[in-house]
Design a protein around this motif. Structure first.
Motif, PDB file in Angstrom:
ATOM      1  N   ALA A  21       0.829  -1.204   0.000  1.00 50.74           N
ATOM      2  CA  ALA A  21       0.000   0.000   0.000  1.00 50.74           C
ATOM      3  C   ALA A  21       0.863   1.254   0.000  1.00 50.74           C
ATOM      4  CB  ALA A  21      -0.917  -0.010   1.222  1.00 50.74           C
ATOM      5  N   GLU A  24       2.365   1.629  -3.552  1.00 45.97           N
ATOM      6  CA  GLU A  24       1.342   2.046  -4.515  1.00 45.97           C
ATOM      7  C   GLU A  24       1.001   3.524  -4.355  1.00 45.97           C
ATOM      8  OE1 GLU A  24      -3.076   0.667  -6.058  1.00 45.97           O
ATOM      9  OE2 GLU A  24      -2.404   0.058  -4.065  1.00 45.97           O
ATOM     10  N   GLN A  25       0.855   3.980  -3.127  1.00 43.36           N
ATOM     11  CA  GLN A  25       0.461   5.370  -2.916  1.00 43.36           C
ATOM     12  C   GLN A  25       1.603   6.344  -3.203  1.00 43.36           C
ATOM     13  OE1 GLN A  25      -1.942   6.267   0.510  1.00 43.36           O
ATOM     14  NE2 GLN A  25      -2.890   4.243   0.513  1.00 43.36           N
ATOM     15  N   THR A 220      -7.398  -0.569   7.396  1.00 49.39           N
ATOM     16  CA  THR A 220      -6.936  -1.188   6.155  1.00 49.39           C
ATOM     17  C   THR A 220      -5.523  -0.694   5.835  1.00 49.39           C
ATOM     18  OG1 THR A 220      -7.717   0.547   4.665  1.00 49.39           O
ATOM     19  CG2 THR A 220      -9.304  -1.181   5.290  1.00 49.39           C
ATOM     20  N   ASP A 222      -4.451   0.486   3.091  1.00 46.24           N
ATOM     21  CA  ASP A 222      -4.545   1.738   2.328  1.00 46.24           C
ATOM     22  C   ASP A 222      -4.784   2.937   3.238  1.00 46.24           C
ATOM     23  OD1 ASP A 222      -4.112   0.537  -0.116  1.00 46.24           O
ATOM     24  OD2 ASP A 222      -6.229   0.292  -0.584  1.00 46.24           O
ATOM     25  N   GLN A 223      -5.660   2.778   4.221  1.00 45.64           N
ATOM     26  CA  GLN A 223      -5.925   3.876   5.155  1.00 45.64           C
ATOM     27  C   GLN A 223      -4.670   4.239   5.938  1.00 45.64           C
ATOM     28  OE1 GLN A 223      -9.109   1.904   7.269  1.00 45.64           O
ATOM     29  NE2 GLN A 223     -10.689   3.212   6.354  1.00 45.64           N
TER      30      GLN A 223
END
Length: 252
Positions: A21, A24-25, A220, A222-223
């Motif tokens: 994550a 990706e970010q 999560t 992503d969060q």
């Protein structure tokens, strides 16, 4: 930090969980990433072929890590960047259980992956990026670094080592280098599944983690990655060498 500032980021364990994550970010923010892991992230590379560079590396083997450091790979990747960010994300929770049942090889692997490799990469980054005006190191820590848990003696000890490393490095007072050992909270990853699968005799607090999953209280990846990167790239980063992302994001 403005979007025009050339930033490059190194992420360990970028193929799954929080590491994936984060990578990706970062890439989505148009930040070049060097991913270090035992395998490659094919899906991520397909989406960002120009920005993602990967090196397959057994991060639990200090000799292999030392071989990488001896090359010019880190220096070449960071060349030309004003800001270089290292996120020491890779880690393992095993061995879980009382001290008398811990496997010696598992202890060595955990200490290598959780402590030796982050410290080696931090030192190597500092040496290889003397031309960068802003160098930032994030150790992914844990609440286990600050609170002892039965069955987690190795995990607690290794994460506490990262916290104390950050405190000591901060005393070097190198104004071009900021460091923080950052606890990310409880994240819904494979590590959490591994914790829940351990026996109660190995980890007496297993029920607490089962309740967190059951009640939807896990963050999560992503969060967590979004919060972590916002902080790591902010002007506030490095003001304290040990922090918890949950405390940073508390409303005033």
């Amino acid at each position: 930090m403005t979007s025009t500032t050339p930033i490059r980021a190194i992420v360990t364990g970028h193929t799954r969980g929080l590491g994936a994550a984060l990578a990706e970010q970062l890439l989505a923010r148009d930040i070049a990433v060097l991913g270090l892991s035992r395998s490659r992230n094919a899906a991520l590379h397909a989406r960002f072929p120009a920005l993602l560079k990967e090196i397959e590396l057994e991060l639990a083997d200090p000799a292999r890590v030392a071989q990488l450091i001896a090359t010019d790979a880190l220096r070449e990747f960071a060349s030309g960047a004003q800001t270089v960010l290292l996120i020491n994300n890779a880690g393992m929770v095993q061995p879980i259980g009382p001290i008398e049942g811990q496997d010696a090889a598992a202890i060595a692997s955990a200490v290598s992956l959780n402590v030796a490799t982050p410290l080696m990469l931090a030192s190597a980054l500092a040496a290889a990026t003397t031309g960068a005006s802003d160098r930032r190191i994030v150790h992914i820590s844990s609440g286990a670094a600050r609170h002892a848990y039965a069955g987690w003696s190795i995990y607690c000890a290794t994460k506490a080592a990262l916290d104390h490393h950050a405190r000591a490095v901060a005393l070097d007072a190198n104004r071009a280098l900021r460091i923080c050992s950052l606890a990310p909270g409880v994240i819904d990853t494979n590590m959490q599944a591994e914790i829940r699968s351990s026996g109660a005799e190995q980890f007496p607090m297993r029920d607490k983690f089962e309740d967190l999953k059951r009640n939807g209280q896990l963050v999560t990846p992503d969060q967590c990655a979004a919060q972590l990167l916002d902080y790591a790239l902010s002007d506030a980063f490095g003001q304290t060498p040990v922090a918890d992302i949950r405390e940073i994001n508390k409303p005033v």
